[in-house]
Design an enzyme around this catalytic site. Sequence first.
Site, PDB file in Angstrom:
ATOM      1  N   CYS A 118       0.858  -1.187   0.000  1.00  0.00           N
ATOM      2  CA  CYS A 118       0.000   0.000   0.000  1.00  0.00           C
ATOM      3  C   CYS A 118       0.893   1.235   0.000  1.00  0.00           C
ATOM      4  CB  CYS A 118      -0.916   0.015   1.220  1.00  0.00           C
ATOM      5  SG  CYS A 118      -2.275   1.185   0.992  1.00  0.00           S
ATOM      6  N   LYS A 193     -12.403  -4.681   2.683  1.00  0.00           N
ATOM      7  CA  LYS A 193     -11.827  -3.789   3.688  1.00  0.00           C
ATOM      8  C   LYS A 193     -12.724  -2.563   3.827  1.00  0.00           C
ATOM      9  CE  LYS A 193      -7.695  -1.093   4.739  1.00  0.00           C
ATOM     10  NZ  LYS A 193      -6.290  -0.814   4.412  1.00  0.00           N
ATOM     11  N   LYS A 246     -11.678  -7.305   6.778  1.00  0.00           N
ATOM     12  CA  LYS A 246     -11.057  -6.390   7.732  1.00  0.00           C
ATOM     13  C   LYS A 246     -11.952  -5.185   7.968  1.00  0.00           C
ATOM     14  CE  LYS A 246      -7.104  -3.402   7.971  1.00  0.00           C
ATOM     15  NZ  LYS A 246      -6.186  -2.629   7.236  1.00  0.00           N
TER      16      LYS A 246
END
Length: 323
Positions: A118, A193, A246
């Site tokens: 990321c 996510k 997540k």
Amino acid sequence: MQTRPRRLRKNPIIREMVAETRLSKEMFIYPYFVVKGSDVTEPIKAMPGINHFSVDTLIKDVEAGLKLGINKVLLFGVGEDKSEDGSSSYDSTSVIPEAIKELKKNFGANIYVITDVCLCAYTLHGHCGIIENDYVQNDVSVDALSKMALAHAQSGADMVAPSDMMDGRIEAIRNILDDNSFTETAIMSYAVKYASAYYGPFREAADSAPSHGDRKSYQMDFRNPDESLKEALLDEDEGADILMVKPALAYLDIISLVKDNTTLPVACYNVSGEYSMVKNAAQTGLIDEEKIVMENMHAFARAGANIIISYHTRDILENGWIE
Ligand code: PBG
Ligand code: ZN
């Protein structure tokens, strides 16, 4: 009375026999925050018990962890040279490539190295992608993320874990890895996510808080369960090997939904806010840490998680909460 459920709860022996959910140490992945320099072991205030390590102290900590059975680590780079386009993220001399090489040099196949992919710890603005015209642009970000994944694979990572939530990045990463003969490097996608306040402590740990705005134009809206399947199935199609959900604790329904709709292993990320709330409550004596942690871990497994990424991993194994 025909049926007395209490018969099977009578004593520990029978309760153990009929337990429907069991944890094993093989399920756990332990995250690490790696900084530049040497001899650094710096406690992260927002996450009691978790440190910033430099590569040399990381090696020592991983060596101790291996003796407990912690053989899967997830690495985050911190404090790298930040720039508008996050280009140090794919520099082969930055801290994560260096950490991967050292881990492999010291422990070889005994350690399974997973890396977070990321841009947020590498961009000046702290967003997970590249900003142009005041907007996090998808496709240029995917190019940078692909280069980052490749740099990690070239350094010896066993698995890359993109956490950016750009569209199409799993396919792009799979392609660049394959084109460079890294066909055996696996991808664990942060497929589902959600934009979450539970990431608060992590942003201090990774120095990755966005300087302006929020992440809602790329991370998911927590009101949307159907969308979790859209994201999960796209990433499965694009070549992900493992799907991750997540956060975990407030998203047990999502773990269960994804598990029921894929044949891939499902991981959940027991994130920093979930961890720090438990640690703080335990430190002030509000709760029993072992009991709460083990209840949470069983909840993840019961919901369908095959793999648990948790900052509690070290405590669990060090204290023998799991054999
Ligand atoms: C970076 C990243 C984050 C987490 C993992 N990778 C933070 C975020 O998206 O803001 C969160 C992990 C945690 O809270 O423990 N994209
Ligand atoms: Zn990010």
